[in-house]
Design a protein around this motif. Sequence first.
Motif, PDB file in Angstrom:
ATOM      1  N   UNK A 162      81.782  -5.240  76.295  1.00  0.00           N
ATOM      2  CA  UNK A 162      81.145  -4.652  75.112  1.00  0.00           C
ATOM      3  C   UNK A 162      79.850  -5.346  74.693  1.00  0.00           C
ATOM      4  N   UNK A 163      79.725  -6.691  74.790  1.00  0.00           N
ATOM      5  CA  UNK A 163      78.437  -7.283  74.405  1.00  0.00           C
ATOM      6  C   UNK A 163      77.250  -6.782  75.220  1.00  0.00           C
ATOM      7  N   UNK A 164      77.476  -6.372  76.459  1.00  0.00           N
ATOM      8  CA  UNK A 164      76.376  -5.833  77.265  1.00  0.00           C
ATOM      9  C   UNK A 164      76.028  -4.394  76.886  1.00  0.00           C
ATOM     10  N   UNK A 165      76.855  -3.763  76.049  1.00  0.00           N
ATOM     11  CA  UNK A 165      76.644  -2.370  75.654  1.00  0.00           C
ATOM     12  C   UNK A 165      76.235  -2.255  74.186  1.00  0.00           C
ATOM     13  N   UNK A 166      75.763  -3.358  73.598  1.00  0.00           N
ATOM     14  CA  UNK A 166      75.468  -3.373  72.165  1.00  0.00           C
ATOM     15  C   UNK A 166      74.419  -2.334  71.775  1.00  0.00           C
ATOM     16  N   UNK A 167      73.337  -2.266  72.538  1.00  0.00           N
ATOM     17  CA  UNK A 167      72.268  -1.323  72.184  1.00  0.00           C
ATOM     18  C   UNK A 167      72.750   0.120  72.259  1.00  0.00           C
ATOM     19  N   UNK A 168      73.589   0.429  73.255  1.00  0.00           N
ATOM     20  CA  UNK A 168      74.120   1.789  73.362  1.00  0.00           C
ATOM     21  C   UNK A 168      75.081   2.093  72.216  1.00  0.00           C
ATOM     22  N   UNK A 169      75.862   1.113  71.799  1.00  0.00           N
ATOM     23  CA  UNK A 169      76.791   1.306  70.682  1.00  0.00           C
ATOM     24  C   UNK A 169      76.022   1.562  69.387  1.00  0.00           C
ATOM     25  N   UNK A 170      74.953   0.784  69.153  1.00  0.00           N
ATOM     26  CA  UNK A 170      74.139   0.980  67.947  1.00  0.00           C
ATOM     27  C   UNK A 170      73.482   2.356  67.970  1.00  0.00           C
ATOM     28  N   UNK A 171      72.972   2.751  69.134  1.00  0.00           N
ATOM     29  CA  UNK A 171      72.341   4.072  69.243  1.00  0.00           C
ATOM     30  C   UNK A 171      73.350   5.182  68.983  1.00  0.00           C
ATOM     31  N   UNK A 172      74.581   5.018  69.466  1.00  0.00           N
ATOM     32  CA  UNK A 172      75.613   6.024  69.213  1.00  0.00           C
ATOM     33  C   UNK A 172      75.993   6.070  67.742  1.00  0.00           C
ATOM     34  N   UNK A 173      76.037   4.908  67.088  1.00  0.00           N
ATOM     35  CA  UNK A 173      76.327   4.902  65.653  1.00  0.00           C
ATOM     36  C   UNK A 173      75.253   5.649  64.867  1.00  0.00           C
ATOM     37  N   UNK A 174      73.986   5.416  65.195  1.00  0.00           N
ATOM     38  CA  UNK A 174      72.909   6.103  64.488  1.00  0.00           C
ATOM     39  C   UNK A 174      72.944   7.604  64.762  1.00  0.00           C
ATOM     40  N   UNK A 175      73.264   7.990  65.997  1.00  0.00           N
ATOM     41  CA  UNK A 175      73.393   9.413  66.299  1.00  0.00           C
ATOM     42  C   UNK A 175      74.556  10.053  65.552  1.00  0.00           C
ATOM     43  N   UNK A 176      75.683   9.327  65.472  1.00  0.00           N
ATOM     44  CA  UNK A 176      76.838   9.855  64.740  1.00  0.00           C
ATOM     45  C   UNK A 176      76.558   9.935  63.247  1.00  0.00           C
ATOM     46  N   UNK A 177      75.809   8.967  62.697  1.00  0.00           N
ATOM     47  CA  UNK A 177      75.442   9.016  61.282  1.00  0.00           C
ATOM     48  C   UNK A 177      74.521  10.188  60.997  1.00  0.00           C
ATOM     49  N   UNK A 178      73.572  10.447  61.894  1.00  0.00           N
ATOM     50  CA  UNK A 178      72.686  11.600  61.741  1.00  0.00           C
ATOM     51  C   UNK A 178      73.476  12.903  61.767  1.00  0.00           C
ATOM     52  N   UNK A 179      74.403  13.002  62.703  1.00  0.00           N
ATOM     53  CA  UNK A 179      75.266  14.190  62.784  1.00  0.00           C
ATOM     54  C   UNK A 179      76.085  14.356  61.503  1.00  0.00           C
ATOM     55  N   UNK A 180      76.594  13.254  60.956  1.00  0.00           N
ATOM     56  CA  UNK A 180      77.426  13.322  59.755  1.00  0.00           C
ATOM     57  C   UNK A 180      76.625  13.767  58.547  1.00  0.00           C
ATOM     58  N   UNK A 181      75.386  13.273  58.411  1.00  0.00           N
ATOM     59  CA  UNK A 181      74.543  13.665  57.277  1.00  0.00           C
ATOM     60  C   UNK A 181      74.312  15.165  57.264  1.00  0.00           C
ATOM     61  N   UNK A 182      73.870  15.700  58.393  1.00  0.00           N
ATOM     62  CA  UNK A 182      73.520  17.116  58.455  1.00  0.00           C
ATOM     63  C   UNK A 182      74.751  18.004  58.346  1.00  0.00           C
TER      64      UNK A 182
END
Length: 307
Positions: free
Chosen positions: A208-228
């Motif tokens: 998981x530490x090697x996938x940190x940037x992908x995890x953060x990007x997925x969180x931001x994408x999921x937050x964007x989806x949740x807002x709309x």
Amino acid sequence: MTALLTTTTPVAPPSPRRRGGGFLRSLLHNRKAMIGLIIFIVFTVLAVVPQLFTSVTEPNKLAFPPALPPSSEHWLGTTSLGQDIWAQLVYGTRQSLVIALVAGFFATVLSVLVGVSAAYLGGVADDVLSMIINVFLIIPTFPLIIILATYAGKGTLSVVIIVLIITGWSYGANQMRAQALSLRNRDFLESARVRGERRSYIIFREMLPTMTSLIVANFLGAALYSVLTAAGLQFLGLGDPNSISWGTMLYWAQNQQALQSGMPLWSLAPGCCVALLGVSFALLNYAFDEFSNPALRPVRRRRRAAA
């Protein structure tokens, strides 16, 4: 004989770079990240201390004359029911931001658990989890959201968040699985298996530490989806109409025909806030993609000073 003594000047060891310094420097020099972060901070301050920006303490109370135009006392005017639009906009930031962060966080956690577990375990577990991911990917999302919100019982914030988590995790899980498959046979994971480390240790401490940037990007994408999506649900009346959020403001503005009645700010203000918060998450998402993928970083000319 004369002995020639040669003196060598000691070379100072390079100063250790602080961890996170490169990331912070990249963040400060990235325009997308800075614009998105500033917008997010503004909305966060509005959500945490709304009383600093309006003197109205009960924004849903019918305390003013209806349909007032914008003025120094009511910056955006009042609704046809006698409510201050600016006060509702400020107090509605909290629920909209909570929905985005909470639903985005738990959708990301579910994506990581399912996607990484499917890739690392392999075999039958991978087949079953991949089938579940693909089923959620091909189901039409918005009709499923409407059905779940209707039969789960509308009117509560928790129902909206649970519906957003159920419908928003599959895309991120598919990305996590693909990334974990590319890491499964790397040397550092093989060495951890040879050492006899547990599966949980290998997944959480090595992979998981090697996938940190992908995890953060997925969180931001999921937050964007949740807002709309949350704004769309509340606009359709599938949320709590008595709560204070941007979506419920849009619901009541449409219900009271604000655009036709000469109160356009009742509809435009919450719509612009939803769009701005979505832009904030989208810009941060693009910035993290640039941080994690060197091919996406903009090429800048570096000026070298003359010697």
